[in-house]
Design a protein around this motif. Structure first.
Motif, PDB file in Angstrom:
ATOM      1  N   HIS A 140       0.679  -1.439   0.053  1.00 59.90           N
ATOM      2  CA  HIS A 140       0.269   0.092   0.223  1.00 59.90           C
ATOM      3  C   HIS A 140       0.919   1.065   0.000  1.00 59.90           C
ATOM      4  O   HIS A 140       0.432   2.695  -1.103  1.00 59.90           O
ATOM      5  CB  HIS A 140      -0.678  -0.308   1.238  1.00 59.90           C
ATOM      6  N   ALA A 141       2.002   1.792   0.982  1.00 59.44           N
ATOM      7  CA  ALA A 141       2.818   2.600   0.742  1.00 59.44           C
ATOM      8  C   ALA A 141       3.140   2.469  -0.471  1.00 59.44           C
ATOM      9  O   ALA A 141       3.209   4.117  -0.539  1.00 59.44           O
ATOM     10  CB  ALA A 141       3.257   2.652   1.940  1.00 59.44           C
ATOM     11  N   VAL A 142       3.830   1.916  -1.041  1.00 56.78           N
ATOM     12  CA  VAL A 142       4.503   1.410  -2.165  1.00 56.78           C
ATOM     13  C   VAL A 142       3.566   2.263  -3.415  1.00 56.78           C
ATOM     14  O   VAL A 142       4.375   2.931  -4.828  1.00 56.78           O
ATOM     15  CB  VAL A 142       5.366   0.195  -2.876  1.00 56.78           C
ATOM     16  N   GLU A 143       2.363   1.775  -3.641  1.00 57.30           N
ATOM     17  CA  GLU A 143       1.763   1.955  -4.278  1.00 57.30           C
ATOM     18  C   GLU A 143       1.303   3.550  -4.305  1.00 57.30           C
ATOM     19  O   GLU A 143       0.886   4.427  -5.629  1.00 57.30           O
ATOM     20  CB  GLU A 143       0.553   1.102  -4.783  1.00 57.30           C
ATOM     21  N   SER A 144       0.209   3.711  -3.024  1.00 58.04           N
ATOM     22  CA  SER A 144       0.769   5.281  -2.619  1.00 58.04           C
ATOM     23  C   SER A 144       1.479   6.673  -3.155  1.00 58.04           C
ATOM     24  O   SER A 144       1.480   7.728  -3.868  1.00 58.04           O
ATOM     25  CB  SER A 144       0.349   5.264  -1.492  1.00 58.04           C
ATOM     26  N   VAL A 145       2.598   5.937  -3.169  1.00 57.34           N
ATOM     27  CA  VAL A 145       4.448   7.366  -3.817  1.00 57.34           C
ATOM     28  C   VAL A 145       3.999   6.842  -4.717  1.00 57.34           C
ATOM     29  O   VAL A 145       4.084   7.883  -5.289  1.00 57.34           O
ATOM     30  CB  VAL A 145       5.138   6.450  -2.470  1.00 57.34           C
ATOM     31  N   ARG A 146       4.250   6.228  -5.380  1.00 52.37           N
ATOM     32  CA  ARG A 146       3.546   5.603  -6.435  1.00 52.37           C
ATOM     33  C   ARG A 146       2.743   6.844  -7.360  1.00 52.37           C
ATOM     34  O   ARG A 146       3.110   7.305  -8.686  1.00 52.37           O
ATOM     35  CB  ARG A 146       4.526   4.084  -7.190  1.00 52.37           C
ATOM     36  N   GLU A 147       1.507   6.446  -6.866  1.00 52.59           N
ATOM     37  CA  GLU A 147       0.773   6.704  -7.668  1.00 52.59           C
ATOM     38  C   GLU A 147       0.919   8.446  -7.201  1.00 52.59           C
ATOM     39  O   GLU A 147       0.831   9.633  -8.197  1.00 52.59           O
ATOM     40  CB  GLU A 147      -0.782   6.529  -7.205  1.00 52.59           C
ATOM     41  N   ALA A 148       1.763   9.224  -6.328  1.00 56.37           N
ATOM     42  CA  ALA A 148       1.840  10.551  -6.031  1.00 56.37           C
ATOM     43  C   ALA A 148       2.543  11.026  -6.349  1.00 56.37           C
ATOM     44  O   ALA A 148       2.824  12.346  -7.278  1.00 56.37           O
ATOM     45  CB  ALA A 148       1.842  10.696  -4.302  1.00 56.37           C
ATOM     46  N   MET A 149       4.338  10.013  -6.983  1.00 56.36           N
ATOM     47  CA  MET A 149       5.099  10.495  -8.068  1.00 56.36           C
ATOM     48  C   MET A 149       3.926  10.867  -9.412  1.00 56.36           C
ATOM     49  O   MET A 149       4.575  11.735  -9.983  1.00 56.36           O
ATOM     50  CB  MET A 149       6.116   9.595  -8.150  1.00 56.36           C
ATOM     51  N   LEU A 150       3.361   9.774  -9.848  1.00 55.82           N
ATOM     52  CA  LEU A 150       3.356   9.422 -11.226  1.00 55.82           C
ATOM     53  C   LEU A 150       1.846  10.595 -11.503  1.00 55.82           C
ATOM     54  O   LEU A 150       1.851  11.662 -12.308  1.00 55.82           O
ATOM     55  CB  LEU A 150       2.326   8.690 -11.773  1.00 55.82           C
TER      56      LEU A 150
END
Length: 470
Positions: free
Chosen positions: A175-185
């Motif tokens: 969840h943390a990795v996906e959240s950070v990735r979505e925020a970056m994108l």
């Protein structure tokens, strides 16, 4: 896209995009590794707690397991058979054993010996080995998820060696990795637009003085007014240096054009006088043949010929004609020039020339320089002209002096300008056009040397030609 602003904005945006992608990828890797380490730590703590519980409590009876609901536990024996699982564990993978139904402990001949149990120091203990980690899936109470498993070995009180697999959920990591990735994108396009816009505006502001210089140069070209100058910004950066250099170039171009205009005007003036004189004599001769001044006509024709030759040589020098690379003996050149003059000169010429003084260049042009210097000296000398050729270090020195009135200090550079005559009336009468010394200096500079004027020992003018010696 051909403008500097567009290229700068595009380049900056591309660089920032690459940097952000690399940085974001690195952040995700670090975050994933950190969260994975935390899951491994939790799994290891749970596995050691269960292993300690088994080592303390389990004897010959069945093994019971107590663990948090979100941390499935599986206990297997040395043969890979499941002997105990945590509550509600339905399915598991990644532990080397997929069975989740506990099997009975070995009995009969396989039952461990009590006497050996008391004597074995490993029984009833948790292994001190580093835990092994693996990744797998588990289904608990109907819900499947990924886990990080830690394997810890332990020995029961009954002498049975088992391996405890305890899992920690990876849902937090995912969840943390996906959240950070979505925020970056989501933030990357916005940031790139901001970078591109800021770069465009900053570059536009920085290049505004360049555009002003270009516009002014276009107006100067259209108006042909070389007296105008481009604006110089008050900064000390490259644009300011460009403006100053441009103005210096305009000043040099203006001086060159003005010099060319004066040259054309002076040449026209110098040519007009002998042509008018010659025409007058021919017209008088046509009307009155007995009054034709043949010597005067010849003199005017010779003057025209010399002036045309001087103008042609100056045109070649201005066009960048380079002198030859032949070896010229200055001493021999001086002796030959003086001998050709013989006794035709108004004053005697005294020659002092060392042997073997040679230079590289054009013999014809250097002979022209020597002839001009001798003509000038004989024109102004009172009773004697001196010529010396010496070698001083790496330079060949040719000096021509006279005992005339000399050249005033204020005029010693001006006399090398074209069509300049200090005694205009006498020079015109004697055929001088003010080009001899200008030609001499131009030829000297084309040969990598210098031509200067000073005062001779007799009080007159002393012209010194210095050339690189061969």
């Amino acid at each position: 896209m051909r403008s500097v602003r567009a290229k700068a904005a595009l380049g900056a945006t591309a660089v920032v995009a690459v940097a952000l992608v690399v940085a974001g990828f690195s952040v995700l890797l670090v975050l994933r590794a950190y969260l994975t380490d935390q899951a491994e730590l939790q799994a290891e703590v749970t596995a050691r707690e269960v292993a300690s519980q088994i080592a303390r409590e389990a004897g010959d009876g069945p093994i019971s397991v107590t663990s948090p609901e979100d941390r499935p536990v599986q206990v297997v024996d040395e043969d890979g058979k499941t002997v105990a699982v945590s509550k509600d564990l339905e399915k598991i993978s990644g532990t080397g054993s997929t069975g989740v139904k506990p099997e009975p402990l070995p009995t009969g001949e396989d039952e461990p010996d009590r006497d050996q149990e008391d004597d074995d120091p490993e029984r009833g203990q948790v292994s001190g080995k580093e835990p092994r980690f693996s990744r797998g899936e588990a289904t608990v109470d109907g819900e499947s998820a990924e886990y990080r498993f830690a394997a810890v070995e332990a020995t029961t009180g009954g002498g049975l060696t088992v391996t405890v697999y305890a899992g920690a959920p990876l849902a937090v990591e995912q969840h943390a990795v996906e959240s950070v990735r979505e925020a970056m994108l989501a933030g990357l396009p916005v940031l790139l637009v901001v970078v591109g816009g800021v770069t465009w505006l900053v570059t536009r502001r920085a290049l505004k003085p360049v555009e002003d210089i270009r516009a002014e140069m276009a107006e100067i070209t259209a108006s042909e007014d070389l007296s105008r100058r481009v604006p110089e910004p008050g900064t000390r950066d490259e644009v300011a240096r460009l403006a100053r250099t441009t103005n210096e170039t305009l000043a040099a171009l203006e001086a060159s054009v003005e010099r060319q205009r004066r040259f054309v005007a002076d040449a026209s003036h110098e040519l007009r006088s002998p042509i008018a004189s010659l025409r007058t004599q021919l017209e008088v001769g046509e009307a009155h043949p007995e009054l034709l001044d043949v010597p005067g006509a010849v003199a005017d024709t010779v003057r025209l010929q010399q002036l045309a030759a001087d103008l042609l040589l100056l045109a070649r020098l201005d066009a960048g004609e380079r002198p030859g690379r032949a070896v010229v003996d200055l001493s021999a050149l001086v002796r030959e020039q003086v001998s050709q003059r013989g006794g035709a000169g108004r004053v005697p010429v005294v020659v002092t020339a060392a042997d073997g003084v040679e230079v590289l260049g054009s013999a014809g042009q250097l002979d022209r320089v020597l002839g001009n210097l001798l003509d000038n000296a004989e024109r102004h000398a009172a009773g004697e002209v001196t010529v010396s050729v010496t070698r001083e270090g790496g330079a060949a020195v040719l000096a021509v002096g006279d005992d005339g009135s000399g050249v005033p200090d204020a005029e010693r550079e001006r006399i090398f300008e074209r069509f300049v005559r200090l005694d205009d009336a006498r020079s015109r009468d004697e055929g001088g056009a003010g080009l001899g010394l200008a030609i001499a200096r131009d030829v000297a500079e084309r040969h990598g040397g210098t031509l200067t004027v000073g005062e001779s020992r007799a009080g007159g003018a002393l012209f010194v030609l210095r050339l690189p010696a061969e």
